[in-house]
Scaffold this motif. Structure first.
Motif, PDB file in Angstrom:
ATOM      1  N   LEU A 118       0.834  -1.210   0.000  1.00  0.00           N
ATOM      2  CA  LEU A 118       0.000   0.000   0.000  1.00  0.00           C
ATOM      3  C   LEU A 118       0.866   1.256   0.000  1.00  0.00           C
ATOM      4  CD1 LEU A 118      -2.718  -1.149   2.559  1.00  0.00           C
ATOM      5  CD2 LEU A 118      -3.112  -0.624   0.127  1.00  0.00           C
ATOM      6  N   ARG A 119       1.966   1.194   0.742  1.00  0.00           N
ATOM      7  CA  ARG A 119       2.857   2.359   0.797  1.00  0.00           C
ATOM      8  C   ARG A 119       3.403   2.673  -0.601  1.00  0.00           C
ATOM      9  NH1 ARG A 119       7.777   3.642   0.700  1.00  0.00           N
ATOM     10  NH2 ARG A 119       8.539   1.504   0.523  1.00  0.00           N
ATOM     11  N   VAL A 120       3.897   1.634  -1.279  1.00  0.00           N
ATOM     12  CA  VAL A 120       4.438   1.837  -2.628  1.00  0.00           C
ATOM     13  C   VAL A 120       3.353   2.370  -3.569  1.00  0.00           C
ATOM     14  CG1 VAL A 120       5.422   0.666  -4.634  1.00  0.00           C
ATOM     15  CG2 VAL A 120       6.213   0.076  -2.334  1.00  0.00           C
ATOM     16  N   GLU A 124      -1.426   3.993   1.228  1.00  0.00           N
ATOM     17  CA  GLU A 124      -1.315   3.786   2.669  1.00  0.00           C
ATOM     18  C   GLU A 124      -2.184   4.790   3.426  1.00  0.00           C
ATOM     19  OE1 GLU A 124       2.521   4.862   4.124  1.00  0.00           O
ATOM     20  OE2 GLU A 124       2.502   3.313   5.679  1.00  0.00           O
ATOM     21  N   GLY A 125      -2.130   6.038   3.001  1.00  0.00           N
ATOM     22  CA  GLY A 125      -2.826   7.109   3.710  1.00  0.00           C
ATOM     23  C   GLY A 125      -4.317   6.886   3.792  1.00  0.00           C
ATOM     24  N   PHE A 126      -4.963   6.659   2.666  1.00  0.00           N
ATOM     25  CA  PHE A 126      -6.421   6.557   2.726  1.00  0.00           C
ATOM     26  C   PHE A 126      -6.889   5.255   3.368  1.00  0.00           C
ATOM     27  CE2 PHE A 126      -7.798   3.657  -0.558  1.00  0.00           C
ATOM     28  CZ  PHE A 126      -6.873   3.759  -1.597  1.00  0.00           C
ATOM     29  N   VAL A 127      -6.073   4.205   3.305  1.00  0.00           N
ATOM     30  CA  VAL A 127      -6.455   2.968   4.007  1.00  0.00           C
ATOM     31  C   VAL A 127      -6.315   3.172   5.513  1.00  0.00           C
ATOM     32  CG1 VAL A 127      -5.904   0.515   4.371  1.00  0.00           C
ATOM     33  CG2 VAL A 127      -5.901   1.472   2.048  1.00  0.00           C
ATOM     34  N   ALA A 128      -5.243   3.857   5.916  1.00  0.00           N
ATOM     35  CA  ALA A 128      -5.032   4.122   7.346  1.00  0.00           C
ATOM     36  C   ALA A 128      -6.165   4.968   7.927  1.00  0.00           C
ATOM     37  CB  ALA A 128      -3.684   4.814   7.551  1.00  0.00           C
ATOM     38  N   GLN A 133      -9.330  -0.028   8.848  1.00  0.00           N
ATOM     39  CA  GLN A 133      -8.121  -0.098   8.029  1.00  0.00           C
ATOM     40  C   GLN A 133      -8.105  -1.305   7.081  1.00  0.00           C
ATOM     41  OE1 GLN A 133      -4.762   0.590  10.697  1.00  0.00           O
ATOM     42  NE2 GLN A 133      -5.266   2.769  10.705  1.00  0.00           N
ATOM     43  N   LEU A 134      -7.179  -2.266   7.267  1.00  0.00           N
ATOM     44  CA  LEU A 134      -7.122  -3.411   6.341  1.00  0.00           C
ATOM     45  C   LEU A 134      -8.403  -4.233   6.373  1.00  0.00           C
ATOM     46  CD1 LEU A 134      -3.467  -4.766   6.831  1.00  0.00           C
ATOM     47  CD2 LEU A 134      -4.403  -3.640   4.798  1.00  0.00           C
ATOM     48  N   LEU A 153      -5.351   0.550  -5.141  1.00  0.00           N
ATOM     49  CA  LEU A 153      -5.515  -0.722  -4.416  1.00  0.00           C
ATOM     50  C   LEU A 153      -5.167  -1.899  -5.336  1.00  0.00           C
ATOM     51  CD1 LEU A 153      -8.791  -0.101  -2.359  1.00  0.00           C
ATOM     52  CD2 LEU A 153      -6.448  -0.298  -1.462  1.00  0.00           C
ATOM     53  N   CYS A 154      -5.523  -1.766  -6.597  1.00  0.00           N
ATOM     54  CA  CYS A 154      -5.210  -2.851  -7.534  1.00  0.00           C
ATOM     55  C   CYS A 154      -3.716  -2.914  -7.824  1.00  0.00           C
ATOM     56  CB  CYS A 154      -6.026  -2.716  -8.816  1.00  0.00           C
ATOM     57  SG  CYS A 154      -7.761  -3.120  -8.524  1.00  0.00           S
TER      58      CYS A 154
END
Ligand code: DCP
Ligand code: MG
Length: 242
Positions: A118-120, A124-128, A133-134, A153-154
């Motif tokens: 997610l970071r790459v 990451e931000g919007f999932v956090a 979250q996950l 996400l994909c």
């Protein structure tokens, strides 16, 4: 897993069943591990069709496609799907959690690995920020996230599978130029040993590619780096100017 994934097209021609004219004619190129191969060309040129031949959504009518020197038809569906991550032009999320969507093709991935993907993917931000979250829920088709979030996400899902071949079909054009640039910079490390094939709309997405194939009406009309094509290809100059 076998073979570092050199993807080789040898004189590939393809026509959709029942159609008169082929959509791809005499396509030959090699996409090497550790390199980015970009495909650019106008709408209907055959870019998606070309990518779809690699995981065998269709088989070439003539010619041959090899991965790591092995003809696709000798590799087996399982091997192909374990080695290739494809992010389709219209990426799809299914009903379930974010984690289960990301683990499609990467059942073993730890939460830490999912966060890294997610970071790459700049997701990451919007999932956090999402509750759970996950474990937050995605509705069928991913209608409760935005188009750009769905795309990221994909991309994260593709990364979590750690394949040796990545296919990105227009995966960056829905992102703003800034996010596009950040995402591609972040991709360099996790994809450094993989063959990466990117279909792009924006020239800025692919100026750094090791080779660019200019596709026009199903044919490769020019190839080279961005700098080479600026000098040699009128079609490319037109794309740059458009
Ligand atoms: N085509 C077809 N049947 C399909 C898919 C495509 O007959 N199931 C045709 C439509 C186009 C040609 O094949 O004439 C190439 O289509 P692509 O989707 O491969 O073209 P692109 O991906 O280059 O276009 P775009 O940039 O719009 O995504
Ligand atoms: Mg397409």
């Amino acid at each position: 897993l076998p073979t570092p994934g050199t993807v080789e097209f040898k004189n590939v021609t393809f026509g959709y069943p029942g159609a008169e004219a082929p959509v791809l004619s005499d396509i030959s190129f090699t996409a090497k591990p550790g390199q980015t191969t970009a495909i650019i060309g106008s709408t209907g040129a055959g870019k998606t069709t070309l990518l779809n031949l690699i995981p065998r959504l269709y088989d070439a009518t003539e010619g041959e496609i090899l991965i790591g020197g092995v003809p696709l038809k000798d590799l087996g569906r399982d091997t192909i799907s374990r080695n290739i991550s494809a992010v389709p032009q219209r990426p799809y999320l299914f009903s379930g959690t974010i984690a289960s969507n990301l683990r499609f093709g990467a059942q073993e991935a730890t939460e830490e690995e999912l966060w890294e993907a997610l970071r790459v993917a700049q997701a990451e931000g919007f999932v956090a920020e999402r509750e759970g979250q996950l474990d937050s829920k995605i509705s069928q088709g991913g209608t409760n996230v935005s188009g750009g979030q769905r795309q990221r996400l994909c991309i994260a899902r593709a990364l979590a599978a750690k394949p040796n071949t990545y296919l990105f079909d227009d995966s960056f054009s829905a992102l703003d130029v800034n996010t596009d640039a950040k995402l591609r910079a972040a991709l360099a490390e996790p994809t450094k040993d993989a063959a990466v094939i990117i279909v792009a709309q924006r020239v800025s997405t692919i100026t750094g590619a090791d080779q660019i194939l200019v596709l026009d009406h199903g044919e490769i009309v020019a190839r080279g780096t961005h700098e080479q094509l600026l000098e040699t290809s009128e079609t490319y100059q037109e794309i740059v100017a458009s």
